[in-house]
Motif scaffolding. Sequence first.
Motif, PDB file in Angstrom:
ATOM      1  N   UNK A 109     -40.126 -39.323   6.024  1.00 40.22           N
ATOM      2  CA  UNK A 109     -39.544 -38.114   5.441  1.00 40.22           C
ATOM      3  C   UNK A 109     -40.348 -37.669   4.234  1.00 40.22           C
ATOM      4  N   UNK A 110     -40.123 -36.422   3.871  1.00 35.38           N
ATOM      5  CA  UNK A 110     -40.664 -35.846   2.645  1.00 35.38           C
ATOM      6  C   UNK A 110     -39.469 -35.531   1.756  1.00 35.38           C
ATOM      7  N   UNK A 111     -39.496 -36.030   0.541  1.00 34.61           N
ATOM      8  CA  UNK A 111     -38.444 -35.697  -0.421  1.00 34.61           C
ATOM      9  C   UNK A 111     -39.075 -34.811  -1.490  1.00 34.61           C
ATOM     10  N   UNK A 112     -38.537 -33.606  -1.636  1.00 35.19           N
ATOM     11  CA  UNK A 112     -38.991 -32.678  -2.666  1.00 35.19           C
ATOM     12  C   UNK A 112     -38.023 -32.808  -3.842  1.00 35.19           C
ATOM     13  N   UNK A 113     -38.559 -32.950  -5.050  1.00 35.61           N
ATOM     14  CA  UNK A 113     -37.736 -33.261  -6.212  1.00 35.61           C
ATOM     15  C   UNK A 113     -37.973 -32.222  -7.308  1.00 35.61           C
ATOM     16  N   UNK A 114     -36.876 -31.640  -7.773  1.00 35.44           N
ATOM     17  CA  UNK A 114     -36.944 -30.690  -8.882  1.00 35.44           C
ATOM     18  C   UNK A 114     -36.485 -31.413 -10.137  1.00 35.44           C
ATOM     19  N   UNK A 115     -37.291 -31.298 -11.209  1.00 37.30           N
ATOM     20  CA  UNK A 115     -37.034 -32.016 -12.450  1.00 37.30           C
ATOM     21  C   UNK A 115     -36.718 -31.017 -13.555  1.00 37.30           C
ATOM     22  N   UNK A 116     -35.910 -31.450 -14.518  1.00 40.00           N
ATOM     23  CA  UNK A 116     -35.585 -30.603 -15.673  1.00 40.00           C
ATOM     24  C   UNK A 116     -36.854 -30.159 -16.398  1.00 40.00           C
ATOM     25  N   UNK A 117     -36.763 -29.037 -17.083  1.00 41.33           N
ATOM     26  CA  UNK A 117     -37.860 -28.518 -17.889  1.00 41.33           C
ATOM     27  C   UNK A 117     -38.130 -29.465 -19.054  1.00 41.33           C
ATOM     28  N   UNK A 118     -39.368 -29.517 -19.506  1.00 37.92           N
ATOM     29  CA  UNK A 118     -39.796 -30.336 -20.652  1.00 37.92           C
ATOM     30  C   UNK A 118     -39.611 -31.838 -20.425  1.00 37.92           C
ATOM     31  N   UNK A 119     -39.803 -32.255 -19.177  1.00 40.42           N
ATOM     32  CA  UNK A 119     -39.749 -33.676 -18.840  1.00 40.42           C
ATOM     33  C   UNK A 119     -41.134 -34.072 -18.354  1.00 40.42           C
ATOM     34  N   UNK A 120     -41.580 -35.246 -18.732  1.00 39.92           N
ATOM     35  CA  UNK A 120     -42.889 -35.723 -18.292  1.00 39.92           C
ATOM     36  C   UNK A 120     -42.815 -36.077 -16.799  1.00 39.92           C
ATOM     37  N   UNK A 121     -43.374 -35.203 -15.990  1.00 37.94           N
ATOM     38  CA  UNK A 121     -43.341 -35.372 -14.536  1.00 37.94           C
ATOM     39  C   UNK A 121     -44.022 -36.663 -14.111  1.00 37.94           C
ATOM     40  N   UNK A 122     -45.074 -37.047 -14.809  1.00 33.24           N
ATOM     41  CA  UNK A 122     -45.796 -38.275 -14.456  1.00 33.24           C
ATOM     42  C   UNK A 122     -44.920 -39.508 -14.594  1.00 33.24           C
ATOM     43  N   UNK A 123     -44.054 -39.534 -15.594  1.00 35.74           N
ATOM     44  CA  UNK A 123     -43.155 -40.676 -15.761  1.00 35.74           C
ATOM     45  C   UNK A 123     -42.225 -40.825 -14.565  1.00 35.74           C
ATOM     46  N   UNK A 124     -41.647 -39.714 -14.143  1.00 35.45           N
ATOM     47  CA  UNK A 124     -40.742 -39.735 -12.987  1.00 35.45           C
ATOM     48  C   UNK A 124     -41.514 -40.126 -11.733  1.00 35.45           C
ATOM     49  N   UNK A 125     -42.683 -39.528 -11.549  1.00 35.60           N
ATOM     50  CA  UNK A 125     -43.497 -39.818 -10.362  1.00 35.60           C
ATOM     51  C   UNK A 125     -43.888 -41.288 -10.285  1.00 35.60           C
ATOM     52  N   UNK A 126     -44.283 -41.846 -11.420  1.00 36.88           N
ATOM     53  CA  UNK A 126     -44.690 -43.254 -11.467  1.00 36.88           C
ATOM     54  C   UNK A 126     -43.537 -44.178 -11.094  1.00 36.88           C
ATOM     55  N   UNK A 127     -42.347 -43.874 -11.563  1.00 41.64           N
ATOM     56  CA  UNK A 127     -41.174 -44.692 -11.223  1.00 41.64           C
ATOM     57  C   UNK A 127     -40.873 -44.619  -9.727  1.00 41.64           C
ATOM     58  N   UNK A 128     -40.910 -43.409  -9.168  1.00 47.51           N
ATOM     59  CA  UNK A 128     -40.620 -43.238  -7.739  1.00 47.51           C
ATOM     60  C   UNK A 128     -41.651 -43.983  -6.897  1.00 47.51           C
TER      61      UNK A 128
END
Length: 136
Positions: free
Chosen positions: A58-77
């Motif tokens: 599957x492909x999961x598309x994820x929308x993140x809040x504004x002013x959040x470090x996207x790399x941090x979320x991506x690294x955790x996932x």
Amino acid sequence: MDEKIIEILKRDSRRPFVDIANQLKVSEGTIRSRVRKLVDDNVIQCFTIKTSSKNVKAIIEIKINVNVNTSDVSTKIATFEGVSEVFEVTGEEDVVAIIDVTSSPQLNEIIERIRRFDNVQSTRTRLILKEHFGGS
């Protein structure tokens, strides 16, 4: 030359250096040293395989809040079992994760874990029905 080597290895990372050398009309030693340099320079980051499996993909598309470090979320996932790739992208969603698991409950568990992140606004999941690999 390096680009040609990379294209060949993208199609088959197990391709013998002798075959690549013959195709490019250079010595095997030339290919070996260029690949070693590409690895040392971190241009080639890993050699991998693609499998055809009966898994749920599957492909999961994820929308993140504004002013959040996207790399941090991506690294955790990317550390989750069953996540094969994670991309930071432009558009409505901020992150796309490619999932390869053995069952729907495992897929659902990953989706729920992502939704529990404080900074995730929403997710959208698309099941992969059929794969077509480029360069073949």
